[in-house]
Motif scaffolding. Sequence first.
Motif, PDB file in Angstrom:
ATOM      1  N   ALA A  54     -27.328   5.689  -1.916  1.00 55.58           N
ATOM      2  CA  ALA A  54     -26.349   6.104  -0.924  1.00 55.58           C
ATOM      3  C   ALA A  54     -26.985   6.211   0.467  1.00 55.58           C
ATOM      4  O   ALA A  54     -26.405   5.776   1.459  1.00 55.58           O
ATOM      5  N   ARG A  55     -28.167   6.802   0.525  1.00 57.15           N
ATOM      6  CA  ARG A  55     -28.818   6.970   1.828  1.00 57.15           C
ATOM      7  C   ARG A  55     -29.314   5.634   2.381  1.00 57.15           C
ATOM      8  O   ARG A  55     -29.384   5.451   3.597  1.00 57.15           O
ATOM      9  N   ALA A  56     -29.640   4.710   1.510  1.00 58.37           N
ATOM     10  CA  ALA A  56     -30.089   3.399   1.980  1.00 58.37           C
ATOM     11  C   ALA A  56     -28.961   2.644   2.672  1.00 58.37           C
ATOM     12  O   ALA A  56     -29.146   2.083   3.755  1.00 58.37           O
ATOM     13  N   VAL A  57     -27.773   2.626   2.072  1.00 60.30           N
ATOM     14  CA  VAL A  57     -26.663   1.901   2.698  1.00 60.30           C
ATOM     15  C   VAL A  57     -26.112   2.666   3.903  1.00 60.30           C
ATOM     16  O   VAL A  57     -25.525   2.065   4.812  1.00 60.30           O
ATOM     17  N   ALA A  58     -26.322   3.993   3.932  1.00 62.66           N
ATOM     18  CA  ALA A  58     -25.857   4.783   5.076  1.00 62.66           C
ATOM     19  C   ALA A  58     -26.524   4.332   6.368  1.00 62.66           C
ATOM     20  O   ALA A  58     -25.945   4.430   7.454  1.00 62.66           O
ATOM     21  N   GLN A  59     -27.748   3.809   6.270  1.00 60.59           N
ATOM     22  CA  GLN A  59     -28.450   3.311   7.451  1.00 60.59           C
ATOM     23  C   GLN A  59     -27.751   2.101   8.058  1.00 60.59           C
ATOM     24  O   GLN A  59     -28.008   1.736   9.208  1.00 60.59           O
ATOM     25  N   HIS A  60     -26.863   1.503   7.279  1.00 57.56           N
ATOM     26  CA  HIS A  60     -26.115   0.339   7.752  1.00 57.56           C
ATOM     27  C   HIS A  60     -24.643   0.677   8.007  1.00 57.56           C
ATOM     28  O   HIS A  60     -23.797  -0.216   8.101  1.00 57.56           O
ATOM     29  N   GLY A  61     -24.336   1.981   8.097  1.00 56.81           N
ATOM     30  CA  GLY A  61     -22.974   2.409   8.384  1.00 56.81           C
ATOM     31  C   GLY A  61     -22.028   2.268   7.210  1.00 56.81           C
ATOM     32  O   GLY A  61     -20.815   2.109   7.402  1.00 56.81           O
ATOM     33  N   LEU A  62     -22.555   2.354   5.994  1.00 56.83           N
ATOM     34  CA  LEU A  62     -21.743   2.154   4.794  1.00 56.83           C
ATOM     35  C   LEU A  62     -21.905   3.330   3.829  1.00 56.83           C
ATOM     36  O   LEU A  62     -22.854   4.104   3.920  1.00 56.83           O
ATOM     37  N   ALA A  63     -20.951   3.425   2.912  1.00 59.36           N
ATOM     38  CA  ALA A  63     -21.005   4.437   1.856  1.00 59.36           C
ATOM     39  C   ALA A  63     -20.581   3.800   0.541  1.00 59.36           C
ATOM     40  O   ALA A  63     -19.713   2.923   0.519  1.00 59.36           O
ATOM     41  N   VAL A  64     -21.202   4.233  -0.543  1.00 58.60           N
ATOM     42  CA  VAL A  64     -20.811   3.760  -1.870  1.00 58.60           C
ATOM     43  C   VAL A  64     -20.248   4.940  -2.659  1.00 58.60           C
ATOM     44  O   VAL A  64     -20.698   6.081  -2.503  1.00 58.60           O
ATOM     45  N   PRO A  65     -19.253   4.690  -3.497  1.00 61.53           N
ATOM     46  CA  PRO A  65     -18.615   5.779  -4.259  1.00 61.53           C
ATOM     47  C   PRO A  65     -19.448   6.203  -5.460  1.00 61.53           C
ATOM     48  O   PRO A  65     -19.321   5.663  -6.551  1.00 61.53           O
ATOM     49  N   ILE A  66     -20.318   7.180  -5.257  1.00 62.07           N
ATOM     50  CA  ILE A  66     -21.171   7.677  -6.339  1.00 62.07           C
ATOM     51  C   ILE A  66     -20.677   9.049  -6.771  1.00 62.07           C
ATOM     52  O   ILE A  66     -19.606   9.493  -6.375  1.00 62.07           O
ATOM     53  N   GLY A  67     -21.457   9.749  -7.604  1.00 65.16           N
ATOM     54  CA  GLY A  67     -21.062  11.052  -8.103  1.00 65.16           C
ATOM     55  C   GLY A  67     -21.119  12.134  -7.037  1.00 65.16           C
ATOM     56  O   GLY A  67     -21.571  11.917  -5.908  1.00 65.16           O
ATOM     57  N   THR A  68     -20.658  13.312  -7.423  1.00 64.69           N
ATOM     58  CA  THR A  68     -20.610  14.436  -6.490  1.00 64.69           C
ATOM     59  C   THR A  68     -21.996  14.836  -6.004  1.00 64.69           C
ATOM     60  O   THR A  68     -22.197  15.141  -4.837  1.00 64.69           O
ATOM     61  N   TRP A  69     -22.970  14.835  -6.919  1.00 64.14           N
ATOM     62  CA  TRP A  69     -24.344  15.177  -6.560  1.00 64.14           C
ATOM     63  C   TRP A  69     -25.204  13.927  -6.582  1.00 64.14           C
ATOM     64  O   TRP A  69     -24.980  13.006  -7.365  1.00 64.14           O
ATOM     65  N   GLU A  70     -26.231  13.907  -5.752  1.00 64.09           N
ATOM     66  CA  GLU A  70     -27.134  12.757  -5.690  1.00 64.09           C
ATOM     67  C   GLU A  70     -27.880  12.543  -6.999  1.00 64.09           C
ATOM     68  O   GLU A  70     -28.365  11.446  -7.284  1.00 64.09           O
ATOM     69  N   THR A  71     -27.971  13.597  -7.815  1.00 64.70           N
ATOM     70  CA  THR A  71     -28.735  13.509  -9.051  1.00 64.70           C
ATOM     71  C   THR A  71     -27.966  12.825 -10.182  1.00 64.70           C
ATOM     72  O   THR A  71     -28.524  12.593 -11.257  1.00 64.70           O
ATOM     73  N   VAL A  72     -26.677  12.549  -9.978  1.00 63.11           N
ATOM     74  CA  VAL A  72     -25.898  11.868 -11.014  1.00 63.11           C
ATOM     75  C   VAL A  72     -26.484  10.478 -11.248  1.00 63.11           C
ATOM     76  O   VAL A  72     -26.683   9.700 -10.322  1.00 63.11           O
ATOM     77  N   GLY A  73     -26.756  10.171 -12.520  1.00 63.40           N
ATOM     78  CA  GLY A  73     -27.404   8.904 -12.837  1.00 63.40           C
ATOM     79  C   GLY A  73     -26.432   7.815 -13.224  1.00 63.40           C
ATOM     80  O   GLY A  73     -25.211   8.008 -13.271  1.00 63.40           O
ATOM     81  N   CYS A  74     -26.993   6.648 -13.541  1.00 58.88           N
ATOM     82  CA  CYS A  74     -26.169   5.478 -13.863  1.00 58.88           C
ATOM     83  C   CYS A  74     -25.403   5.658 -15.164  1.00 58.88           C
ATOM     84  O   CYS A  74     -24.353   5.042 -15.347  1.00 58.88           O
ATOM     85  N   GLY A  75     -25.926   6.494 -16.079  1.00 60.05           N
ATOM     86  CA  GLY A  75     -25.207   6.716 -17.329  1.00 60.05           C
ATOM     87  C   GLY A  75     -23.826   7.276 -17.098  1.00 60.05           C
ATOM     88  O   GLY A  75     -22.850   6.878 -17.749  1.00 60.05           O
ATOM     89  N   LEU A  76     -23.694   8.196 -16.138  1.00 60.92           N
ATOM     90  CA  LEU A  76     -22.394   8.765 -15.823  1.00 60.92           C
ATOM     91  C   LEU A  76     -21.552   7.775 -15.025  1.00 60.92           C
ATOM     92  O   LEU A  76     -20.339   7.649 -15.235  1.00 60.92           O
ATOM     93  N   VAL A  77     -22.190   7.056 -14.100  1.00 62.73           N
ATOM     94  CA  VAL A  77     -21.493   6.045 -13.300  1.00 62.73           C
ATOM     95  C   VAL A  77     -20.841   4.994 -14.199  1.00 62.73           C
ATOM     96  O   VAL A  77     -19.710   4.563 -13.979  1.00 62.73           O
ATOM     97  N   LEU A  78     -21.551   4.595 -15.255  1.00 61.23           N
ATOM     98  CA  LEU A  78     -21.044   3.559 -16.155  1.00 61.23           C
ATOM     99  C   LEU A  78     -19.928   4.064 -17.065  1.00 61.23           C
ATOM    100  O   LEU A  78     -19.310   3.278 -17.771  1.00 61.23           O
ATOM    101  N   GLN A  79     -19.677   5.369 -17.036  1.00 62.22           N
ATOM    102  CA  GLN A  79     -18.573   5.921 -17.824  1.00 62.22           C
ATOM    103  C   GLN A  79     -17.404   6.343 -16.940  1.00 62.22           C
ATOM    104  O   GLN A  79     -16.456   6.962 -17.409  1.00 62.22           O
ATOM    105  N   GLY A  80     -17.475   6.009 -15.674  1.00 62.11           N
ATOM    106  CA  GLY A  80     -16.407   6.344 -14.737  1.00 62.11           C
ATOM    107  C   GLY A  80     -16.976   6.582 -13.358  1.00 62.11           C
ATOM    108  O   GLY A  80     -16.966   5.717 -12.498  1.00 62.11           O
ATOM    109  N   GLY A  81     -17.524   7.766 -13.151  1.00 61.13           N
ATOM    110  CA  GLY A  81     -18.122   8.101 -11.868  1.00 61.13           C
ATOM    111  C   GLY A  81     -17.112   8.691 -10.910  1.00 61.13           C
ATOM    112  O   GLY A  81     -16.356   7.965 -10.277  1.00 61.13           O
ATOM    113  N   ILE A  82     -17.072  10.013 -10.806  1.00 68.71           N
ATOM    114  CA  ILE A  82     -16.115  10.706  -9.933  1.00 68.71           C
ATOM    115  C   ILE A  82     -16.885  11.467  -8.867  1.00 68.71           C
ATOM    116  O   ILE A  82     -17.805  12.236  -9.169  1.00 68.71           O
TER     117      ILE A  82
END
Length: 353
Positions: free
Chosen positions: A1-29
Amino acid sequence: ARAVAQHGLAVPIGTWETVGCGLVLQGGIGHLTRYASVTADNILEVEAVLPNGDIKVLNNKSEGLDKDIFWGIRGAGPALAVVTKIILRAYPITSVKYTRVIRKSATDDEDVAFLRKCELALRKLPKEQSCDIHIGSGNDNEITLGLFPMTLLDKKFDSNFTDALGFTEDSLMECSYCDYPGASLASQDKQTEGRDEAAFSAQTAAGVLTYMRNMFVDELPSEAWHVIVGAVKNRPTAMCSVALQHTGGTVRSTEAGIFRCRDFEFSVVIGSMWTENQTDMRNKCMKWADELWQKLLEFGTGTYPADVDNFRRSDRIESELELAFGKNLKRLRQLKKIIDPESILKGTYALNS
């Protein structure tokens, strides 16, 4: 998220930065869900290792069995493959404006009337705006009702909404999307713009044990709010709380993968937390969360695949799978038998039954 923020963008990830790909692959809110749908809907491509060792690059151009695997990975990923790379859709969002409406708990009837009024108001928000709700404790351990209006792309809140919650546009703070503090119940005199590090540390502190349950709901009548408020007031520890992530919006009109539940306005997260590493306290906290989840079932439209747990609730596995995947469960099981007949990837639930 912070990497793309340097380019003026945001990606829809979990509520906390610590949310991993396992949760993302099951939905990701997360904080962009209402605007951009769940994270799984925004997966453009994955690199995945299948149970037989094959390495696949999967996307919307995949065909045949690969097309089915890409469908299944976006909602049931941990049960199908080991995903080593994900390409997500990004959005031109750099900052958010937000405020907090913090109210001390009163009588049950007063709390329910306030929460129901706020719910009816926030349901009318456009997709660029959301308002999470958190019922728990702040710094003083007193039960608190917190509402957390947030707006994207400088869209102003409607006056009917600000009047219902009791705040003004002048009270809005601004921070980068990555630093948005979310639903923290810390006292208002502790507020600073950006992430509340004290609240974040409390959520992730060593020695804090957690048991979470989830339920998707579309609308909460007064009866349901009474259930939630009553449960929080009778929680086993002061760290137990209920958070309602405001979703709806784009979630309702998008269907890219196996994530099937679309008719929900809130993702209700029941957070049971304790520090005493004792069986008695663990059982009390788990029972509290399970009983509240069961009471909310009649108001629910489904549950998070991540909530399905064969290890702790093996006697309920089939009903929980139905809640998570619904009409997609049969197709998912057929896919599982093809690519993982020996059930090498079990995750927290078994599909090869």
